[in-house]
Design a protein around this motif. Structure first.
Motif, PDB file in Angstrom:
ATOM      1  N   ASP A  12       8.186   2.631   8.003  1.00  0.00           N
ATOM      2  CA  ASP A  12       7.067   1.809   8.032  1.00  0.00           C
ATOM      3  C   ASP A  12       7.547   0.429   7.853  1.00  0.00           C
ATOM      4  OD1 ASP A  12       4.756  -0.051   6.882  1.00  0.00           O
ATOM      5  OD2 ASP A  12       3.840   1.753   7.664  1.00  0.00           O
ATOM      6  N   PRO A  13       7.424  -0.460   8.582  1.00  0.00           N
ATOM      7  CA  PRO A  13       8.007  -1.799   8.250  1.00  0.00           C
ATOM      8  C   PRO A  13       7.627  -2.743   7.114  1.00  0.00           C
ATOM      9  CG  PRO A  13       6.558  -1.937  10.273  1.00  0.00           C
ATOM     10  CD  PRO A  13       6.658  -0.606   9.800  1.00  0.00           C
ATOM     11  N   THR A  14       6.101  -2.505   6.952  1.00  0.00           N
ATOM     12  CA  THR A  14       5.545  -3.078   5.776  1.00  0.00           C
ATOM     13  C   THR A  14       6.045  -2.393   4.352  1.00  0.00           C
ATOM     14  OG1 THR A  14       3.512  -3.422   6.987  1.00  0.00           O
ATOM     15  CG2 THR A  14       3.173  -3.411   4.562  1.00  0.00           C
ATOM     16  N   GLU A  15       6.180  -1.300   4.489  1.00  0.00           N
ATOM     17  CA  GLU A  15       6.681  -0.342   3.103  1.00  0.00           C
ATOM     18  C   GLU A  15       8.147  -1.027   2.758  1.00  0.00           C
ATOM     19  OE1 GLU A  15       3.510   3.154   3.865  1.00  0.00           O
ATOM     20  OE2 GLU A  15       5.736   3.713   4.075  1.00  0.00           O
ATOM     21  N   GLY A 128      11.431   3.018  -6.931  1.00  0.00           N
ATOM     22  CA  GLY A 128       9.944   2.715  -6.297  1.00  0.00           C
ATOM     23  C   GLY A 128      10.128   3.677  -5.100  1.00  0.00           C
ATOM     24  N   ALA A 129       8.752   4.149  -4.680  1.00  0.00           N
ATOM     25  CA  ALA A 129       8.515   4.862  -3.435  1.00  0.00           C
ATOM     26  C   ALA A 129       7.296   4.753  -2.971  1.00  0.00           C
ATOM     27  CB  ALA A 129       8.999   6.411  -3.676  1.00  0.00           C
ATOM     28  N   VAL A 130       7.031   4.862  -1.785  1.00  0.00           N
ATOM     29  CA  VAL A 130       5.463   4.595  -1.305  1.00  0.00           C
ATOM     30  C   VAL A 130       5.550   5.704  -0.078  1.00  0.00           C
ATOM     31  CG1 VAL A 130       6.393   2.624   0.055  1.00  0.00           C
ATOM     32  CG2 VAL A 130       3.886   3.114  -0.396  1.00  0.00           C
ATOM     33  N   SER A 215      -3.801  -7.089  -6.218  1.00  0.00           N
ATOM     34  CA  SER A 215      -5.006  -6.307  -6.996  1.00  0.00           C
ATOM     35  C   SER A 215      -5.690  -5.301  -6.235  1.00  0.00           C
ATOM     36  CB  SER A 215      -5.915  -7.152  -7.871  1.00  0.00           C
ATOM     37  OG  SER A 215      -6.817  -7.707  -7.030  1.00  0.00           O
ATOM     38  N   ARG A 216      -5.983  -5.573  -4.910  1.00  0.00           N
ATOM     39  CA  ARG A 216      -6.507  -4.609  -3.771  1.00  0.00           C
ATOM     40  C   ARG A 216      -5.710  -3.323  -3.759  1.00  0.00           C
ATOM     41  NH1 ARG A 216      -9.242  -7.495   1.228  1.00  0.00           N
ATOM     42  NH2 ARG A 216     -10.891  -8.516   0.210  1.00  0.00           N
ATOM     43  N   GLY A 217      -4.597  -3.370  -4.075  1.00  0.00           N
ATOM     44  CA  GLY A 217      -3.776  -2.070  -3.627  1.00  0.00           C
ATOM     45  C   GLY A 217      -3.790  -1.235  -5.134  1.00  0.00           C
ATOM     46  N   PHE A 218      -3.298   0.089  -4.944  1.00  0.00           N
ATOM     47  CA  PHE A 218      -3.228   0.806  -5.916  1.00  0.00           C
ATOM     48  C   PHE A 218      -1.725   1.197  -6.200  1.00  0.00           C
ATOM     49  CE2 PHE A 218      -3.333   5.593  -7.033  1.00  0.00           C
ATOM     50  CZ  PHE A 218      -3.982   5.293  -8.518  1.00  0.00           C
ATOM     51  N   THR A 219      -1.339   1.309  -7.467  1.00  0.00           N
ATOM     52  CA  THR A 219       0.161   1.921  -7.745  1.00  0.00           C
ATOM     53  C   THR A 219      -0.145   3.009  -8.893  1.00  0.00           C
ATOM     54  OG1 THR A 219       0.696   0.235  -9.166  1.00  0.00           O
ATOM     55  CG2 THR A 219       1.265  -0.123  -6.997  1.00  0.00           C
ATOM     56  N   PRO A 231       0.630   1.637   3.349  1.00  0.00           N
ATOM     57  CA  PRO A 231       1.029   0.161   3.553  1.00  0.00           C
ATOM     58  C   PRO A 231       0.037  -0.983   2.960  1.00  0.00           C
ATOM     59  CG  PRO A 231       1.363   1.015   5.753  1.00  0.00           C
ATOM     60  CD  PRO A 231       0.831   1.959   4.717  1.00  0.00           C
ATOM     61  N   GLY A 232      -1.070  -0.448   2.772  1.00  0.00           N
ATOM     62  CA  GLY A 232      -2.173  -1.355   2.155  1.00  0.00           C
ATOM     63  C   GLY A 232      -1.785  -1.637   0.516  1.00  0.00           C
ATOM     64  N   ASP A 233      -1.059  -0.929  -0.048  1.00  0.00           N
ATOM     65  CA  ASP A 233      -0.807  -1.006  -1.351  1.00  0.00           C
ATOM     66  C   ASP A 233       0.556  -1.803  -1.785  1.00  0.00           C
ATOM     67  OD1 ASP A 233      -2.804   0.837  -2.075  1.00  0.00           O
ATOM     68  OD2 ASP A 233      -1.693   2.442  -1.974  1.00  0.00           O
ATOM     69  N   CYS A 234       1.164  -2.447  -0.731  1.00  0.00           N
ATOM     70  CA  CYS A 234       2.755  -2.627  -0.861  1.00  0.00           C
ATOM     71  C   CYS A 234       2.569  -4.157  -1.304  1.00  0.00           C
ATOM     72  CB  CYS A 234       3.340  -2.679   0.468  1.00  0.00           C
ATOM     73  SG  CYS A 234       3.987  -0.944   0.811  1.00  0.00           S
ATOM     74  N   HIS A 235       1.795  -5.003  -1.538  1.00  0.00           N
ATOM     75  CA  HIS A 235       1.757  -6.196  -2.247  1.00  0.00           C
ATOM     76  C   HIS A 235       1.842  -5.985  -3.745  1.00  0.00           C
ATOM     77  CE1 HIS A 235       2.335  -8.850   1.383  1.00  0.00           C
ATOM     78  NE2 HIS A 235       1.267  -8.338   1.863  1.00  0.00           N
ATOM     79  N   ARG A 236       0.745  -5.042  -4.027  1.00  0.00           N
ATOM     80  CA  ARG A 236       1.014  -4.699  -5.405  1.00  0.00           C
ATOM     81  C   ARG A 236       2.062  -4.001  -5.929  1.00  0.00           C
ATOM     82  NH1 ARG A 236      -3.969  -2.036  -8.918  1.00  0.00           N
ATOM     83  NH2 ARG A 236      -2.844  -1.589 -10.571  1.00  0.00           N
ATOM     84  N   LEU A 237       2.610  -3.074  -4.987  1.00  0.00           N
ATOM     85  CA  LEU A 237       3.931  -2.202  -5.191  1.00  0.00           C
ATOM     86  C   LEU A 237       4.927  -3.040  -5.561  1.00  0.00           C
ATOM     87  CD1 LEU A 237       5.374   0.350  -5.655  1.00  0.00           C
ATOM     88  CD2 LEU A 237       5.571   0.399  -2.982  1.00  0.00           C
ATOM     89  N   ALA A 238       4.991  -4.138  -4.591  1.00  0.00           N
ATOM     90  CA  ALA A 238       6.182  -5.155  -4.828  1.00  0.00           C
ATOM     91  C   ALA A 238       6.360  -5.654  -6.060  1.00  0.00           C
ATOM     92  CB  ALA A 238       6.155  -6.109  -3.683  1.00  0.00           C
ATOM     93  N   ALA A 239       5.173  -6.251  -6.402  1.00  0.00           N
ATOM     94  CA  ALA A 239       4.872  -6.985  -7.734  1.00  0.00           C
ATOM     95  C   ALA A 239       5.549  -6.006  -8.687  1.00  0.00           C
ATOM     96  CB  ALA A 239       3.498  -7.589  -7.759  1.00  0.00           C
TER      97      ALA A 239
END
Length: 257
Positions: A12-15, A128-130, A215-219, A231-239
Protein backbone atom coordinates in the motif's frame (compact mmCIF):
# COMPACT_ATOMS: atom_id res chain seq x y z
CA UNK A 1 19.44 3.37 9.92
CA UNK A 2 15.68 2.78 9.84
CA UNK A 3 14.90 -0.14 7.55
CA UNK A 4 11.65 -0.51 5.62
CA UNK A 5 10.87 -4.08 4.61
CA UNK A 6 8.99 -4.16 1.30
CA UNK A 7 7.66 -7.09 -0.72
CA UNK A 8 8.57 -7.56 -4.38
CA UNK A 9 5.57 -5.33 -5.11
CA UNK A 10 1.89 -4.67 -4.31
CA UNK A 11 2.25 -2.90 -0.95
CA UNK A 12 0.00 0.00 0.00
CA UNK A 13 1.60 3.32 -1.04
CA UNK A 14 0.14 5.31 1.84
CA UNK A 15 1.36 2.84 4.43
CA UNK A 16 4.91 3.08 3.11
CA UNK A 17 5.17 6.71 2.05
CA UNK A 18 3.58 8.58 4.97
CA UNK A 19 5.83 7.05 7.68
CA UNK A 20 8.84 7.32 5.34
CA UNK A 21 8.21 11.03 4.75
CA UNK A 22 7.88 11.72 8.49
CA UNK A 23 11.20 10.01 9.22
CA UNK A 24 13.02 11.45 6.21
CA UNK A 25 11.82 15.00 6.91
CA UNK A 26 12.97 14.63 10.52
CA UNK A 27 16.47 13.85 9.29
CA UNK A 28 16.60 10.09 9.86
CA UNK A 29 18.32 7.79 7.41
CA UNK A 30 15.81 5.40 5.85
CA UNK A 31 16.79 2.45 3.69
CA UNK A 32 14.86 -0.37 2.07
CA UNK A 33 15.06 -4.12 1.62
CA UNK A 34 13.13 -6.34 -0.80
CA UNK A 35 13.23 -10.11 -1.45
CA UNK A 36 15.76 -9.95 -4.27
CA UNK A 37 17.24 -6.48 -3.86
CA UNK A 38 15.18 -5.06 -6.73
CA UNK A 39 13.08 -1.89 -6.70
CA UNK A 40 9.58 -2.64 -5.42
CA UNK A 41 6.60 -0.59 -6.57
CA UNK A 42 3.28 -0.25 -4.79
CA UNK A 43 0.03 -1.93 -5.80
CA UNK A 44 -0.88 -0.37 -9.18
CA UNK A 45 -4.58 -0.64 -8.42
CA UNK A 46 -4.07 1.79 -5.56
CA UNK A 47 -1.93 4.21 -7.55
CA UNK A 48 -3.25 4.09 -11.13
CA UNK A 49 -5.85 1.45 -12.06
CA UNK A 50 -8.49 2.27 -9.48
CA UNK A 51 -11.74 0.60 -8.47
CA UNK A 52 -14.29 1.96 -10.93
CA UNK A 53 -16.99 3.94 -9.09
CA UNK A 54 -15.43 3.00 -5.74
CA UNK A 55 -12.15 4.75 -6.56
CA UNK A 56 -12.88 7.88 -4.48
CA UNK A 57 -13.12 5.65 -1.38
CA UNK A 58 -10.57 2.92 -2.07
CA UNK A 59 -7.75 4.49 -4.10
CA UNK A 60 -4.80 6.33 -2.58
CA UNK A 61 -5.64 9.94 -1.87
CA UNK A 62 -3.95 12.81 -3.65
CA UNK A 63 -1.68 14.02 -0.83
CA UNK A 64 -0.56 10.51 0.06
CA UNK A 65 0.00 9.67 -3.61
CA UNK A 66 2.26 12.72 -3.87
CA UNK A 67 4.26 11.38 -0.92
CA UNK A 68 4.57 8.04 -2.68
CA UNK A 69 5.79 9.69 -5.90
CA UNK A 70 8.39 11.48 -3.82
CA UNK A 71 9.38 8.19 -2.20
CA UNK A 72 9.98 6.56 -5.58
CA UNK A 73 12.55 9.25 -6.42
CA UNK A 74 14.58 8.67 -3.24
CA UNK A 75 18.07 7.26 -4.03
CA UNK A 76 17.81 4.70 -1.20
CA UNK A 77 14.47 3.47 -2.52
CA UNK A 78 16.06 3.01 -5.94
CA UNK A 79 18.91 0.93 -4.47
CA UNK A 80 17.37 -1.53 -2.01
CA UNK A 81 19.19 -4.40 -0.37
CA UNK A 82 17.93 -7.95 -0.44
CA UNK A 83 16.65 -9.32 2.86
CA UNK A 84 19.60 -11.72 2.95
CA UNK A 85 22.16 -8.92 2.52
CA UNK A 86 20.89 -6.75 5.38
CA UNK A 87 23.34 -6.48 8.27
CA UNK A 88 21.19 -6.44 11.44
CA UNK A 89 23.96 -4.55 13.24
CA UNK A 90 23.25 -1.53 11.02
CA UNK A 91 19.55 -1.34 11.91
CA UNK A 92 18.28 1.14 14.50
CA UNK A 93 14.58 0.64 13.68
CA UNK A 94 12.27 -1.35 11.44
CA UNK A 95 9.00 -0.57 9.69
CA UNK A 96 6.65 -2.86 7.75
CA UNK A 97 3.80 -1.53 5.58
CA UNK A 98 0.94 -3.71 4.42
CA UNK A 99 -1.19 -4.23 1.33
CA UNK A 100 -3.88 -6.55 0.01
CA UNK A 101 -2.63 -7.81 -3.34
CA UNK A 102 -0.87 -11.13 -3.86
CA UNK A 103 2.62 -9.63 -4.10
CA UNK A 104 2.56 -9.03 -0.34
CA UNK A 105 3.12 -12.75 0.15
CA UNK A 106 6.73 -12.35 -1.02
CA UNK A 107 7.37 -10.49 2.23
CA UNK A 108 4.97 -12.15 4.64
CA UNK A 109 6.04 -15.71 3.80
CA UNK A 110 9.77 -15.04 3.62
CA UNK A 111 11.69 -16.82 6.39
CA UNK A 112 14.61 -14.38 6.23
CA UNK A 113 12.28 -11.38 6.64
CA UNK A 114 10.56 -13.09 9.58
CA UNK A 115 13.89 -13.80 11.27
CA UNK A 116 15.08 -10.23 10.68
CA UNK A 117 11.88 -8.86 12.17
CA UNK A 118 12.21 -11.13 15.22
CA UNK A 119 15.79 -10.10 15.82
CA UNK A 120 15.07 -6.36 15.68
CA UNK A 121 11.89 -6.71 17.74
CA UNK A 122 13.48 -8.73 20.54
CA UNK A 123 16.45 -6.34 20.71
CA UNK A 124 14.02 -3.63 21.78
CA UNK A 125 14.58 -1.43 18.74
CA UNK A 126 11.69 0.73 17.47
CA UNK A 127 9.34 -1.35 15.32
CA UNK A 128 6.24 -0.26 13.43
CA UNK A 129 3.75 -2.25 11.35
CA UNK A 130 0.38 -1.60 9.75
CA UNK A 131 -2.39 -3.62 8.13
CA UNK A 132 -1.00 -6.87 6.64
CA UNK A 133 2.46 -5.85 7.86
CA UNK A 134 1.40 -7.04 11.31
CA UNK A 135 1.20 -10.57 9.87
CA UNK A 136 5.00 -10.53 9.58
CA UNK A 137 5.17 -9.78 13.30
CA UNK A 138 2.69 -12.57 14.06
CA UNK A 139 4.79 -15.02 12.02
CA UNK A 140 8.14 -13.90 13.46
CA UNK A 141 9.28 -16.37 16.11
CA UNK A 142 11.14 -15.37 19.25
CA UNK A 143 13.97 -17.94 19.44
CA UNK A 144 13.95 -17.74 23.24
CA UNK A 145 10.31 -18.86 23.53
CA UNK A 146 9.42 -20.51 20.22
CA UNK A 147 6.35 -18.27 20.10
CA UNK A 148 5.44 -15.25 18.03
CA UNK A 149 7.18 -12.07 19.12
CA UNK A 150 3.67 -10.68 19.62
CA UNK A 151 2.87 -13.23 22.32
CA UNK A 152 2.34 -11.12 25.43
CA UNK A 153 2.05 -7.86 23.47
CA UNK A 154 -0.90 -5.68 22.56
CA UNK A 155 -1.49 -4.90 18.91
CA UNK A 156 -3.91 -3.94 16.20
CA UNK A 157 -3.88 -4.80 12.49
CA UNK A 158 -6.29 -4.79 9.58
CA UNK A 159 -9.58 -5.72 11.21
CA UNK A 160 -11.86 -8.43 9.88
CA UNK A 161 -14.56 -5.80 9.47
CA UNK A 162 -12.39 -3.66 7.21
CA UNK A 163 -11.03 -6.62 5.26
CA UNK A 164 -14.39 -8.28 4.64
CA UNK A 165 -16.06 -4.97 3.78
CA UNK A 166 -13.47 -4.32 1.07
CA UNK A 167 -13.87 -7.87 -0.21
CA UNK A 168 -17.67 -7.73 -0.35
CA UNK A 169 -17.59 -4.41 -2.18
CA UNK A 170 -15.24 -5.68 -4.90
CA UNK A 171 -15.38 -9.48 -5.07
CA UNK A 172 -17.77 -9.68 -8.02
CA UNK A 173 -15.10 -8.27 -10.34
CA UNK A 174 -11.86 -8.47 -8.36
CA UNK A 175 -12.38 -11.91 -6.84
CA UNK A 176 -10.12 -12.47 -3.83
CA UNK A 177 -8.08 -9.28 -4.23
CA UNK A 178 -9.00 -8.16 -0.70
CA UNK A 179 -8.52 -11.67 0.72
CA UNK A 180 -4.77 -12.23 0.67
CA UNK A 181 -5.31 -15.40 2.72
CA UNK A 182 -8.41 -17.49 3.54
CA UNK A 183 -8.01 -16.47 7.19
CA UNK A 184 -8.45 -12.77 7.91
CA UNK A 185 -5.51 -10.76 9.21
CA UNK A 186 -7.27 -10.19 12.52
CA UNK A 187 -7.89 -13.92 13.00
CA UNK A 188 -4.27 -14.92 12.34
CA UNK A 189 -2.79 -12.14 14.44
CA UNK A 190 -5.15 -12.83 17.33
CA UNK A 191 -4.20 -16.51 17.28
CA UNK A 192 -0.55 -15.52 17.87
CA UNK A 193 -1.33 -13.48 21.00
CA UNK A 194 -1.26 -14.60 24.61
CA UNK A 195 -4.82 -13.34 25.10
CA UNK A 196 -7.41 -12.50 22.39
CA UNK A 197 -8.16 -9.33 24.32
CA UNK A 198 -4.68 -8.10 23.40
CA UNK A 199 -5.98 -7.43 19.87
CA UNK A 200 -7.51 -3.94 19.86
CA UNK A 201 -9.79 -3.28 16.90
CA UNK A 202 -10.36 0.42 17.55
CA UNK A 203 -13.55 2.31 16.63
CA UNK A 204 -15.98 0.23 14.57
CA UNK A 205 -16.49 3.20 12.23
CA UNK A 206 -12.94 4.23 11.33
CA UNK A 207 -12.21 7.74 10.08
CA UNK A 208 -9.33 8.52 7.75
CA UNK A 209 -6.75 10.74 9.37
CA UNK A 210 -4.85 13.50 7.60
CA UNK A 211 -1.63 15.40 8.14
CA UNK A 212 -3.69 18.16 9.77
CA UNK A 213 -5.84 15.77 11.81
CA UNK A 214 -3.74 12.76 12.82
CA UNK A 215 -5.88 12.17 15.91
CA UNK A 216 -8.55 10.60 13.70
CA UNK A 217 -6.27 7.61 13.26
CA UNK A 218 -5.94 4.68 15.64
CA UNK A 219 -2.73 3.06 16.83
CA UNK A 220 -1.67 0.68 19.57
CA UNK A 221 1.64 1.28 21.35
CA UNK A 222 3.30 -1.41 23.44
CA UNK A 223 6.90 -0.79 24.47
CA UNK A 224 9.13 -0.62 21.40
CA UNK A 225 6.27 -1.53 19.06
CA UNK A 226 3.49 0.49 17.44
CA UNK A 227 0.83 -0.83 15.09
CA UNK A 228 -2.10 0.47 13.03
CA UNK A 229 -4.99 -0.95 11.03
CA UNK A 230 -5.20 0.61 7.55
CA UNK A 231 -4.07 3.58 5.42
CA UNK A 232 -6.50 5.83 7.28
CA UNK A 233 -4.36 5.52 10.42
CA UNK A 234 -1.01 6.30 8.83
CA UNK A 235 -0.54 9.96 9.74
CA UNK A 236 -1.02 9.12 13.40
CA UNK A 237 1.14 6.01 12.96
CA UNK A 238 3.90 8.09 11.37
CA UNK A 239 3.86 10.54 14.29
CA UNK A 240 3.83 7.75 16.88
CA UNK A 241 6.61 5.81 15.20
CA UNK A 242 8.74 8.93 14.81
CA UNK A 243 8.26 9.62 18.54
CA UNK A 244 9.33 6.03 19.28
CA UNK A 245 12.47 6.44 17.18
CA UNK A 246 13.32 9.73 18.87
CA UNK A 247 12.78 8.23 22.33
CA UNK A 248 15.10 5.35 21.51
CA UNK A 249 17.72 7.75 20.17
CA UNK A 250 17.48 9.72 23.42
CA UNK A 251 17.95 6.54 25.45
CA UNK A 252 14.41 6.46 26.81
CA UNK A 253 12.88 3.04 27.39
CA UNK A 254 9.22 2.88 26.21
CA UNK A 255 6.79 1.40 28.71
CA UNK A 256 5.15 -1.93 27.95
CA UNK A 257 1.38 -2.37 27.91
Amino acid sequence: MILFLLPAGDYDPTEAAVPWAALRDAGFEVRFATPGGKVALADPRLTDLGFSWLSPWLMTRRAELASYRRLTEDPHFLAPSSYADVDPADITGLFVPGGHAAGMRTLLEDATAQQLFARVFTQGLPVGAVCHGVLLAARATDPATGRSVLHGRRTTALTSLLELTGWNLTRFWLGRYYRTYPTTVQQEVTAALADPRHFLAGPSLPLRDTAARPSRGFTVKDGNYVSARWPGDCHRLAADYLALVRAHEAGAVPRRG
